[in-house]
Design an enzyme around this catalytic site. Structure first.
Site, PDB file in Angstrom:
ATOM      1  N   ASP A 157      37.936  46.929  41.581  1.00  0.00           N
ATOM      2  CA  ASP A 157      38.667  46.237  42.484  1.00  0.00           C
ATOM      3  C   ASP A 157      39.434  47.003  43.405  1.00  0.00           C
ATOM      4  O   ASP A 157      40.583  47.426  42.927  1.00  0.00           O
ATOM      5  CB  ASP A 157      39.621  45.278  41.698  1.00  0.00           C
ATOM      6  CG  ASP A 157      38.729  43.937  40.892  1.00  0.00           C
ATOM      7  OD1 ASP A 157      37.417  43.939  41.012  1.00  0.00           O
ATOM      8  OD2 ASP A 157      39.426  43.112  40.341  1.00  0.00           O
ATOM      9  N   HIS A 202      34.967  33.726  40.239  1.00  0.00           N
ATOM     10  CA  HIS A 202      35.123  33.181  38.860  1.00  0.00           C
ATOM     11  C   HIS A 202      34.578  31.813  38.705  1.00  0.00           C
ATOM     12  O   HIS A 202      34.352  30.998  39.792  1.00  0.00           O
ATOM     13  CB  HIS A 202      36.949  32.820  38.597  1.00  0.00           C
ATOM     14  CG  HIS A 202      37.656  33.830  38.735  1.00  0.00           C
ATOM     15  ND1 HIS A 202      38.271  34.469  39.855  1.00  0.00           N
ATOM     16  CD2 HIS A 202      38.422  34.562  37.770  1.00  0.00           C
ATOM     17  CE1 HIS A 202      38.952  35.340  39.869  1.00  0.00           C
ATOM     18  NE2 HIS A 202      39.050  35.609  38.546  1.00  0.00           N
ATOM     19  N   GLU A 213      38.647  44.280  32.663  1.00  0.00           N
ATOM     20  CA  GLU A 213      39.584  44.833  33.915  1.00  0.00           C
ATOM     21  C   GLU A 213      41.069  44.802  33.369  1.00  0.00           C
ATOM     22  O   GLU A 213      41.610  43.832  33.112  1.00  0.00           O
ATOM     23  CB  GLU A 213      39.650  43.607  34.951  1.00  0.00           C
ATOM     24  CG  GLU A 213      40.146  44.062  36.314  1.00  0.00           C
ATOM     25  CD  GLU A 213      40.294  42.964  37.380  1.00  0.00           C
ATOM     26  OE1 GLU A 213      39.273  42.455  37.447  1.00  0.00           O
ATOM     27  OE2 GLU A 213      41.284  42.913  38.056  1.00  0.00           O
ATOM     28  N   GLU A 250      41.018  48.137  38.855  1.00  0.00           N
ATOM     29  CA  GLU A 250      41.803  47.642  39.972  1.00  0.00           C
ATOM     30  C   GLU A 250      42.975  48.398  40.113  1.00  0.00           C
ATOM     31  O   GLU A 250      43.967  48.908  39.531  1.00  0.00           O
ATOM     32  CB  GLU A 250      42.523  46.304  39.613  1.00  0.00           C
ATOM     33  CG  GLU A 250      43.161  45.643  40.685  1.00  0.00           C
ATOM     34  CD  GLU A 250      43.343  44.097  40.799  1.00  0.00           C
ATOM     35  OE1 GLU A 250      42.503  43.637  40.488  1.00  0.00           O
ATOM     36  OE2 GLU A 250      44.129  43.574  41.432  1.00  0.00           O
ATOM     37  N   ASP A 271      51.967  42.439  41.888  1.00  0.00           N
ATOM     38  CA  ASP A 271      50.420  42.640  42.192  1.00  0.00           C
ATOM     39  C   ASP A 271      50.117  41.711  43.409  1.00  0.00           C
ATOM     40  O   ASP A 271      49.810  40.638  43.489  1.00  0.00           O
ATOM     41  CB  ASP A 271      49.756  41.789  40.957  1.00  0.00           C
ATOM     42  CG  ASP A 271      48.111  41.998  40.645  1.00  0.00           C
ATOM     43  OD1 ASP A 271      47.830  43.097  41.655  1.00  0.00           O
ATOM     44  OD2 ASP A 271      47.354  41.534  40.235  1.00  0.00           O
ATOM     45  N   ASP A 289      39.276  42.331  45.761  1.00  0.00           N
ATOM     46  CA  ASP A 289      40.360  41.650  45.162  1.00  0.00           C
ATOM     47  C   ASP A 289      41.582  41.627  45.865  1.00  0.00           C
ATOM     48  O   ASP A 289      42.567  41.902  45.324  1.00  0.00           O
ATOM     49  CB  ASP A 289      40.512  42.094  43.583  1.00  0.00           C
ATOM     50  CG  ASP A 289      41.106  41.094  42.714  1.00  0.00           C
ATOM     51  OD1 ASP A 289      41.562  40.076  43.440  1.00  0.00           O
ATOM     52  OD2 ASP A 289      41.510  41.069  41.681  1.00  0.00           O
ATOM     53  N   ASP A 327      47.800  42.440  45.847  1.00  0.00           N
ATOM     54  CA  ASP A 327      46.615  42.399  46.101  1.00  0.00           C
ATOM     55  C   ASP A 327      46.370  42.519  47.690  1.00  0.00           C
ATOM     56  O   ASP A 327      45.784  41.632  48.168  1.00  0.00           O
ATOM     57  CB  ASP A 327      45.913  40.940  45.532  1.00  0.00           C
ATOM     58  CG  ASP A 327      45.647  40.893  44.040  1.00  0.00           C
ATOM     59  OD1 ASP A 327      45.605  42.055  43.475  1.00  0.00           O
ATOM     60  OD2 ASP A 327      45.745  39.696  43.593  1.00  0.00           O
ATOM     61  N   ASP A 345      36.191  29.190  40.844  1.00  0.00           N
ATOM     62  CA  ASP A 345      36.353  29.452  42.456  1.00  0.00           C
ATOM     63  C   ASP A 345      35.056  28.635  43.114  1.00  0.00           C
ATOM     64  O   ASP A 345      35.327  28.052  43.967  1.00  0.00           O
ATOM     65  CB  ASP A 345      36.192  30.754  42.877  1.00  0.00           C
ATOM     66  CG  ASP A 345      36.985  31.676  42.138  1.00  0.00           C
ATOM     67  OD1 ASP A 345      38.116  31.446  41.828  1.00  0.00           O
ATOM     68  OD2 ASP A 345      36.690  32.869  41.677  1.00  0.00           O
ATOM     69  N   HIS A 376      46.445  46.996  39.515  1.00  0.00           N
ATOM     70  CA  HIS A 376      46.984  46.843  38.307  1.00  0.00           C
ATOM     71  C   HIS A 376      47.110  48.457  37.649  1.00  0.00           C
ATOM     72  O   HIS A 376      47.987  48.519  36.930  1.00  0.00           O
ATOM     73  CB  HIS A 376      45.602  46.401  37.422  1.00  0.00           C
ATOM     74  CG  HIS A 376      45.215  45.143  37.839  1.00  0.00           C
ATOM     75  ND1 HIS A 376      44.404  44.514  37.391  1.00  0.00           N
ATOM     76  CD2 HIS A 376      45.705  44.170  38.676  1.00  0.00           C
ATOM     77  CE1 HIS A 376      44.104  43.167  37.600  1.00  0.00           C
ATOM     78  NE2 HIS A 376      45.084  42.892  38.528  1.00  0.00           N
TER      79      HIS A 376
HETATM   80  C1  XUL Z   1      44.030  39.372  38.489  1.00  0.00           C
HETATM   81  C2  XUL Z   1      42.831  39.521  38.888  1.00  0.00           C
HETATM   82  C3  XUL Z   1      41.708  38.874  39.019  1.00  0.00           C
HETATM   83  C4  XUL Z   1      40.415  39.577  38.379  1.00  0.00           C
HETATM   84  C5  XUL Z   1      39.229  38.688  37.963  1.00  0.00           C
HETATM   85  O1  XUL Z   1      45.324  40.053  38.670  1.00  0.00           O
HETATM   86  O2  XUL Z   1      42.837  41.013  39.233  1.00  0.00           O
HETATM   87  O3  XUL Z   1      41.384  37.994  40.011  1.00  0.00           O
HETATM   88  O4  XUL Z   1      39.878  40.700  39.149  1.00  0.00           O
HETATM   89  O5  XUL Z   1      39.336  37.790  36.951  1.00  0.00           O
HETATM   90 CO    CO Z   2      40.885  42.196  39.910  1.00  0.00          CO
END
Ligand code: XUL
Ligand code: CO
Length: 440
Positions: free
Chosen positions: A296, A101, A232, A268, A307, A340, A309, A104, A271
């Site tokens: 992702d 991003h 996404e 993702e 989430d 991610d 991750d 970041d 998600h």
């Molecule tokens: C948030 C997410 C983000 C995107 C990029 O849940 O997945 O980090 O991958 O904005």
């Molecule tokens: Co993501």
């Protein structure tokens, strides 16, 4: 130059499944060919900058807890150090891409002008480091969700001034991505959703979001950005309801707003599960329309449900995911696999970043090998093909060609009577799947 990962002396190598050295790949063999492409070409792995270099192990019960040697000095000094850490990490891991991003890689300044200047400065540094190392940018995106100004959304904000601010930030993030040769540009909905319908004009917000995407498409043309735009999907978090709920929703939104040809999907895993789907489901829906753009490749925790991750380790999930990925002709094109994902709060050592990425890459490499075997297994595909065999009959062909009618099918039914009950053979296929997974 300072090394942030001195314990990793040379790039991680493939040593085969028997290796017990945690700093080797057991399954990911970059040069190994599967279905005519090397593993490196299948995956195009990328390191996610936000979790890997900006994450501090924070969770909803505690702030950042990790000490990172690159996270010292002024915000701009720390930004440059994090960049160095990123390129050292990618090189040592043997990963060809990173993704970020805007916020970041460069800190937000006190004013918009300062933020733009910060980004431009860091982009210059990144460009040089990319040239020196050969590491490339898989995708860029704008963080249009962290700053309090975006509390009510960015593109979907009820205040046009916030929309304009988001558009201005997007312009610079897109230009930064273009300048760095980014191969894709991602939109993740962030706060593009609603908390309560009581204060929300649903279709107004949908139209606003479409307008933002169209502005990005127009600007890409203007500046010569040739990368692929990606959306996404995510159903909730941070909003109660996010508009980009899942792949099917996004594809229909794109169609309705004349944006279909300009976007693909960045799926993702975590998600997908938040939306009540499997990862493989989301990949399958995207691949069915040749819209699977990038991945992702993380994982959630069934017991937590949010989430989380996490890095992927479940081989059944990676194998079923790769079966879906291989369904798309030509693979993921300009996309790739980033994780991610973040280490758990307790995994506070920089070496954990290596273990996590190596584990994830190996889990997907093994998933690819299993998927390849499954798709070439005659016994397996025969069972599936047999289920649909009647569609090859004249009546089946006529229906799919759009040449049948309810009258014809009523006559057919009168003649043929009650259809036989047939088994779907789920359990048998599950045995085959495990046999292949365990035999490799
Ligand atoms: C948030 C997410 C983000 C995107 C990029 O849940 O997945 O980090 O991958 O904005
Ligand atoms: Co993501």
């Amino acid at each position: 130059m300072k090394s942030y990962f001195p314990l990793v002396k040379s790039p991680i190598k493939y040593a085969g499944p028997k290796s017990r050295d945690p700093l080797t790949f057991k399954w990911f063999n970059a040069k190994q060919k599967v279905r005519g492409k090397t593993m490196a070409q299948h995956f195009r792995f990328a390191v996610a900058y936000w979790h890997t270099f900006k994450g501090g192990g924070s969770d909803m019960f505690g702030p950042a807890a990790w000490v990172r040697e690159w996270n010292v000095g002024s915000p701009m000094e720390a930004a440059e150090k994090a960049l160095q850490a990123n390129f050292e990490f990618c090189q040592k891991l043997g990963v060809p891409y990173y993704c970020f991003h805007d916020r970041d890689i460069a800190p937000e300044g006190a004013t918009f002008t300062e933020s733009v200047k910060n980004l431009e400065t860091v982009v210059k540094q990144a460009k040089k480091m990319q040239k020196d190392t050969g590491i490339k940018l898989l995708w860029g995106t704008a963080n249009l969700f962290s700053n309090p100004r975006y509390t009510h959304g960015a593109g979907t904000n009820p205040d046009v001034q916030v929309f304009a601010y988001a558009a201005a930030q997007l312009k610079h993030a897109l230009e930064a991505t273009c300048e760095l040769g980014g191969e894709n540009y991602v939109f993740w909905g962030g706060r593009e959703g609603y908390e309560t319908l009581l204060n929300t004009k649903y279709s107004q917000e949908q139209n606003q979001f479409a307008a933002l995407l169209q502005l990005a498409v127009d600007h890409a043309k203007k500046i010569g950005f040739k990368g692929q735009f990606l959306i996404e999907p995510k159903p909730r978090e941070p909003s109660k309801h996010q508009y980009d709920y899942d792949t099917a929703t996004v594809l229909s939104f794109l169609r309705a707003h004349g944006l279909y040809d300009h976007f693909k999907i960045n799926v993702e895993a975590n998600h997908a599960t938040l939306a009540g789907h499997t990862f493989a489901h989301e990949l399958t829906v995207a691949a069915a329309e040749n819209k699977l753009g990038s991945i992702d490749a993380n994982a959630g925790d069934v017991l937590l449900g949010w989430d989380t991750d996490q890095f992927p380790v479940n081989l059944y999930d990676t194998a079923t995911a790769m079966v879906a990925v291989l369904q798309q002709k030509g693979g993921i094109g300009s996309g790739g696999f980033n994780f991610d994902a973040k280490c758990r709060r307790g995994s506070n050592d920089v070496m954990d970043l290596f273990y996590a990425h190596i584990g994830g890459m190996d889990a997907f490499a093994k998933g690819l090998l299993v998927a390849d075997k499954i798709l070439s297994d005659k016994a397996y595909s025969q069972i599936v093909d047999d289920r649909y065999a009647t569609w090859k009959s004249p009546v089946g062909k006529e229906i799919l060609a759009g040449k049948s009618s309810l009258d014809k099918l009523a006559a057919f039914t009168l003649k043929n009577g009650e259809p036989a009950l047939k088994s779907g053979r789920q359990e048998l296929l599950e045995i085959h799947f495990n046999d292949i997974l365990l035999s490799l």
